[in-house]
Design a protein around this motif. Structure first.
Motif, short mmCIF file in Angstrom:
data_model
loop_
_atom_site.label_atom_id
_atom_site.label_comp_id
_atom_site.label_asym_id
_atom_site.label_seq_id
_atom_site.Cartn_x
_atom_site.Cartn_y
_atom_site.Cartn_z
N LEU A 38 -1.51 8.18 11.33
CA LEU A 38 -2.38 8.80 10.32
C LEU A 38 -2.78 7.77 9.27
O LEU A 38 -1.97 6.93 8.87
CB LEU A 38 -1.67 9.99 9.67
CG LEU A 38 -1.32 11.17 10.58
CD1 LEU A 38 -0.51 12.21 9.83
CD2 LEU A 38 -2.58 11.79 11.15
N SER A 39 -4.01 7.87 8.80
CA SER A 39 -4.53 6.86 7.87
C SER A 39 -3.75 6.80 6.56
O SER A 39 -3.58 5.73 6.00
CB SER A 39 -6.01 7.09 7.60
OG SER A 39 -6.22 8.37 7.07
N LYS A 40 -3.27 7.94 6.07
CA LYS A 40 -2.52 7.91 4.80
C LYS A 40 -1.23 7.11 4.94
O LYS A 40 -0.85 6.38 4.02
CB LYS A 40 -2.23 9.32 4.28
CG LYS A 40 -1.34 10.16 5.16
CD LYS A 40 -1.14 11.55 4.55
CE LYS A 40 -0.32 12.44 5.46
NZ LYS A 40 -0.15 13.78 4.90
N TYR A 41 -0.57 7.18 6.09
CA TYR A 41 0.65 6.41 6.30
C TYR A 41 0.34 4.94 6.55
O TYR A 41 1.08 4.05 6.13
CB TYR A 41 1.48 7.00 7.43
CG TYR A 41 1.94 8.41 7.13
CD1 TYR A 41 2.54 8.72 5.92
CD2 TYR A 41 1.77 9.43 8.05
CE1 TYR A 41 2.94 10.01 5.63
CE2 TYR A 41 2.17 10.73 7.77
CZ TYR A 41 2.76 11.01 6.56
OH TYR A 41 3.16 12.28 6.27
N ARG A 42 -0.75 4.68 7.23
CA ARG A 42 -1.15 3.28 7.45
C ARG A 42 -1.47 2.60 6.12
O ARG A 42 -1.17 1.43 5.93
CB ARG A 42 -2.35 3.22 8.39
CG ARG A 42 -2.00 3.52 9.82
CD ARG A 42 -3.23 3.48 10.69
NE ARG A 42 -2.88 3.78 12.05
CZ ARG A 42 -3.21 3.02 13.08
NH1 ARG A 42 -3.91 1.93 12.90
NH2 ARG A 42 -2.86 3.36 14.29
N LEU A 43 -2.08 3.33 5.22
CA LEU A 43 -2.40 2.80 3.90
C LEU A 43 -1.12 2.48 3.12
O LEU A 43 -1.02 1.42 2.49
CB LEU A 43 -3.27 3.80 3.13
CG LEU A 43 -4.03 3.28 1.93
CD1 LEU A 43 -4.97 2.16 2.33
CD2 LEU A 43 -4.82 4.41 1.28
N ILE A 44 -0.16 3.38 3.17
CA ILE A 44 1.13 3.14 2.50
C ILE A 44 1.80 1.91 3.08
O ILE A 44 2.28 1.04 2.34
CB ILE A 44 2.05 4.39 2.63
CG1 ILE A 44 1.50 5.56 1.81
CG2 ILE A 44 3.47 4.05 2.19
CD1 ILE A 44 2.21 6.87 2.06
N VAL A 45 1.83 1.81 4.41
CA VAL A 45 2.44 0.65 5.08
C VAL A 45 1.72 -0.63 4.68
O VAL A 45 2.36 -1.65 4.40
CB VAL A 45 2.43 0.85 6.61
CG1 VAL A 45 2.74 -0.44 7.34
CG2 VAL A 45 3.41 1.94 7.01
N PHE A 46 0.40 -0.59 4.59
CA PHE A 46 -0.38 -1.76 4.20
C PHE A 46 0.01 -2.23 2.79
O PHE A 46 0.28 -3.41 2.56
CB PHE A 46 -1.88 -1.46 4.28
CG PHE A 46 -2.74 -2.57 3.76
CD1 PHE A 46 -2.93 -3.72 4.50
CD2 PHE A 46 -3.35 -2.46 2.51
CE1 PHE A 46 -3.73 -4.75 4.02
CE2 PHE A 46 -4.14 -3.49 2.02
CZ PHE A 46 -4.32 -4.64 2.77
N PHE A 47 0.04 -1.31 1.83
CA PHE A 47 0.35 -1.69 0.44
C PHE A 47 1.78 -2.19 0.29
O PHE A 47 2.04 -3.13 -0.47
CB PHE A 47 0.05 -0.54 -0.53
CG PHE A 47 -1.41 -0.40 -0.83
CD1 PHE A 47 -2.11 -1.42 -1.45
CD2 PHE A 47 -2.09 0.73 -0.45
CE1 PHE A 47 -3.46 -1.31 -1.72
CE2 PHE A 47 -3.45 0.85 -0.71
CZ PHE A 47 -4.15 -0.16 -1.34
N ILE A 48 2.72 -1.58 1.00
CA ILE A 48 4.09 -2.07 0.94
C ILE A 48 4.19 -3.46 1.57
O ILE A 48 4.91 -4.32 1.07
CB ILE A 48 5.05 -1.06 1.60
CG1 ILE A 48 5.11 0.23 0.77
CG2 ILE A 48 6.45 -1.66 1.75
CD1 ILE A 48 5.88 1.36 1.42
N SER A 49 3.45 -3.69 2.63
CA SER A 49 3.45 -5.01 3.26
C SER A 49 2.86 -6.07 2.34
O SER A 49 3.32 -7.21 2.32
CB SER A 49 2.65 -4.97 4.56
OG SER A 49 3.25 -4.10 5.48
N ILE A 50 1.86 -5.72 1.56
CA ILE A 50 1.22 -6.65 0.62
C ILE A 50 2.22 -7.10 -0.45
O ILE A 50 2.11 -8.21 -0.97
CB ILE A 50 -0.03 -5.99 -0.02
CG1 ILE A 50 -1.11 -5.78 1.02
CG2 ILE A 50 -0.56 -6.79 -1.19
CD1 ILE A 50 -1.66 -7.04 1.62
#
Length: 164
Positions: free
Chosen positions: A72-84
């Motif tokens: 889901l896009s909302k979880y992908r976004l969370i994963v992206f920001f935490i990775s950053i």
């Protein structure tokens, strides 16, 4: 690095750069010190990155009682920001040792909050039913909480000393 810095600090030896730790490894590892250190740093980062990026989405799924669908896009976004967040050191030219000490101090602050959450939940009869905490469990949890608060205070004091 954070453990080494904390241990050596007691001896009056302060470490502020990762290269200083390589020098400490040279008597034991010789010319392989840099390679061993690099492998250790990369391994530590990779081994903690995956649980870190998945923890928040999984907690949200558990809280909402939904399936753990990481596509889901909302979880992908969370994963992206935490990775950053892993780019804090290179982007801001921060000292890796300082960042690691700060992150470990933040863990010490989170621990008492976690223990308090557990304390609250295990003492709720409506939630735990017959498994509600007894006096012995509450005494043990209280001791753990006292220790957690002690480590938090120690961590906060250390960070304040490091900053000053």
């Amino acid at each position: 690095m954070a453990a080494a810095a904390g241990t050596l600090y007691v001896e009056g030896i302060q470490l502020s750069r990762a290269s200083q730790m390589i020098e400490l490894l040279q008597p034991l590892a010789g010319s392989f010190a840099t390679s061993i250190f690099a492998v250790g740093i990369v391994s530590a980062g990779v081994s903690s990155q995956f649980p870190n990026i998945l923890m928040l989405p999984w907690l949200i799924c558990d809280y909402n009682e939904t399936e753990r669908d990481m596509s889901l896009s909302k979880y992908r976004l969370i994963v992206f920001f935490i990775s950053i967040l892993g780019l804090v050191v290179p982007i801001f030219d921060a000292q890796p040792v300082f960042v690691m000490i700060i992150s470990q101090a933040l863990n010490a602050i989170i621990l008492p909050l976690t223990v308090l959450g557990i304390f609250y939940l295990v003492n709720r009869k409506d939630l735990m039913g017959t498994y509600k905490a007894n006096i012995k469990s509450n005494i043990i949890l209280s001791l753990i909480l006292i220790f957690a608060i002690f480590t938090s205070v120690t961590g906060i004091k250390g960070v304040i000393e490091l900053i000053n």
